[in-house]
Design a protein around this motif. Structure first.
Motif, PDB file in Angstrom:
ATOM      1  N   ASP A  21      -4.986 -35.976 -25.074  1.00 22.17           N
ATOM      2  CA  ASP A  21      -6.214 -35.379 -25.582  1.00 22.17           C
ATOM      3  C   ASP A  21      -6.284 -35.528 -27.099  1.00 22.17           C
ATOM      4  OD1 ASP A  21      -7.179 -34.580 -23.135  1.00 22.17           O
ATOM      5  OD2 ASP A  21      -6.398 -32.544 -23.277  1.00 22.17           O
ATOM      6  N   VAL A  22      -7.467 -35.889 -27.587  1.00 29.71           N
ATOM      7  CA  VAL A  22      -7.717 -35.992 -29.020  1.00 29.71           C
ATOM      8  C   VAL A  22      -9.013 -35.254 -29.315  1.00 29.71           C
ATOM      9  CG1 VAL A  22      -8.202 -37.562 -30.943  1.00 29.71           C
ATOM     10  CG2 VAL A  22      -6.620 -38.276 -29.132  1.00 29.71           C
ATOM     11  N   SER A  23      -8.920 -34.214 -30.130  1.00 30.73           N
ATOM     12  CA  SER A  23     -10.133 -33.515 -30.556  1.00 30.73           C
ATOM     13  C   SER A  23     -10.775 -34.334 -31.664  1.00 30.73           C
ATOM     14  CB  SER A  23      -9.792 -32.120 -31.075  1.00 30.73           C
ATOM     15  OG  SER A  23     -10.951 -31.578 -31.693  1.00 30.73           O
ATOM     16  N   LEU A  24     -12.062 -34.630 -31.504  1.00 31.62           N
ATOM     17  CA  LEU A  24     -12.719 -35.424 -32.541  1.00 31.62           C
ATOM     18  C   LEU A  24     -12.857 -34.634 -33.837  1.00 31.62           C
ATOM     19  CD1 LEU A  24     -15.328 -37.522 -30.545  1.00 31.62           C
ATOM     20  CD2 LEU A  24     -13.023 -38.131 -31.279  1.00 31.62           C
ATOM     21  N   SER A  25     -12.587 -33.324 -33.794  1.00 39.52           N
ATOM     22  CA  SER A  25     -12.596 -32.539 -35.035  1.00 39.52           C
ATOM     23  C   SER A  25     -11.490 -33.022 -35.980  1.00 39.52           C
ATOM     24  CB  SER A  25     -12.448 -31.046 -34.746  1.00 39.52           C
ATOM     25  OG  SER A  25     -11.183 -30.787 -34.172  1.00 39.52           O
ATOM     26  N   GLU A  26     -10.493 -33.750 -35.433  1.00 41.05           N
ATOM     27  CA  GLU A  26      -9.454 -34.348 -36.283  1.00 41.05           C
ATOM     28  C   GLU A  26     -10.055 -35.317 -37.299  1.00 41.05           C
ATOM     29  OE1 GLU A  26      -6.210 -36.199 -34.173  1.00 41.05           O
ATOM     30  OE2 GLU A  26      -6.057 -34.529 -32.775  1.00 41.05           O
ATOM     31  N   TYR A  27     -11.240 -35.826 -36.998  1.00 40.65           N
ATOM     32  CA  TYR A  27     -11.898 -36.796 -37.873  1.00 40.65           C
ATOM     33  C   TYR A  27     -12.934 -36.143 -38.785  1.00 40.65           C
ATOM     34  CZ  TYR A  27      -9.622 -40.165 -34.863  1.00 40.65           C
ATOM     35  OH  TYR A  27      -8.682 -40.884 -34.185  1.00 40.65           O
ATOM     36  N   SER A  28     -12.953 -34.831 -38.812  1.00 34.15           N
ATOM     37  CA  SER A  28     -13.900 -34.095 -39.656  1.00 34.15           C
ATOM     38  C   SER A  28     -13.772 -34.563 -41.102  1.00 34.15           C
ATOM     39  CB  SER A  28     -13.607 -32.599 -39.551  1.00 34.15           C
ATOM     40  OG  SER A  28     -14.501 -31.886 -40.368  1.00 34.15           O
TER      41      SER A  28
END
Length: 170
Positions: A21-28
């Motif tokens: 799983d990768v939360s796209l919030s990591e790319y905020s």
């Protein structure tokens, strides 16, 4: 609009090519180019080549490319995730993140792609028409542009004001 409807791409969690799983919030705070990719398409060579050029040039300036393999267009991404990763990393030398193979159209379309299409429909409705449709997402996680499969990734550089701090532009 439902209260819990996604407001930006940061509200999504996707799987990487290894199934994590990768939360796209990591790319905020980064500008993203989200692309549905395929290994056996007529557009593959030129797109990967130019995506690599863009990535190399801007990756240290807050720009990221997120590639989502998809086999919905003429069966041009038939491999397993392992095979896709091998091809992408070996043949195309891609260093940007590759995610789990998904569907971009139809009832099983990935939620992220439903959101992208709802934010920026295409000329012929919302459906993704082919491999290498590109979505440019700003630092706030909002879709600012949608590009056709035939649009050269280097053409997107014209919008670099979206993803590069140009001196004097703040």
């Amino acid at each position: 609009m439902a209260e819990d409807a996604p407001k930006s791409i940061y509200d999504f969690t996707v799987k990487d090519i290894r199934g994590n799983d990768v939360s796209l919030s990591e790319y905020s705070g980064k500008v993203l180019l989200i692309v549905n990719v395929a290994s056996k398409c007529g557009l593959t060579q030129s797109n990967y080549k130019e995506l690599n050029v863009l990535y190399e040039k801007y990756k240290n300036q807050g720009f990221e490319i997120l590639a989502f393999p998809c086999n919905q267009f003429a069966g041009q991404e038939p491999g397993t995730n392992e095979q896709i990763q091998e091809v992408v990393c070996t043949a195309f030398k891609a260093e940007f993140p590759i995610f789990d193979k998904i569907e971009v159209n139809g009832k099983n379309a990935a939620p992220l792609y439903k959101f992208l299409k709802s934010e920026k429909g295409g000329y012929f409705g919302d459906a993704i028409k082919w491999n290498f449709t590109k979505f440019l997402v700003n630092k706030e996680g909002k879709v600012v542009e949608r590009y056709a499969p035939t649009t050269s990734p280097l053409k997107i550089e014209e919008r670099r004001d979206t993803f590069v701090e140009i001196p004097g532009s703040t």
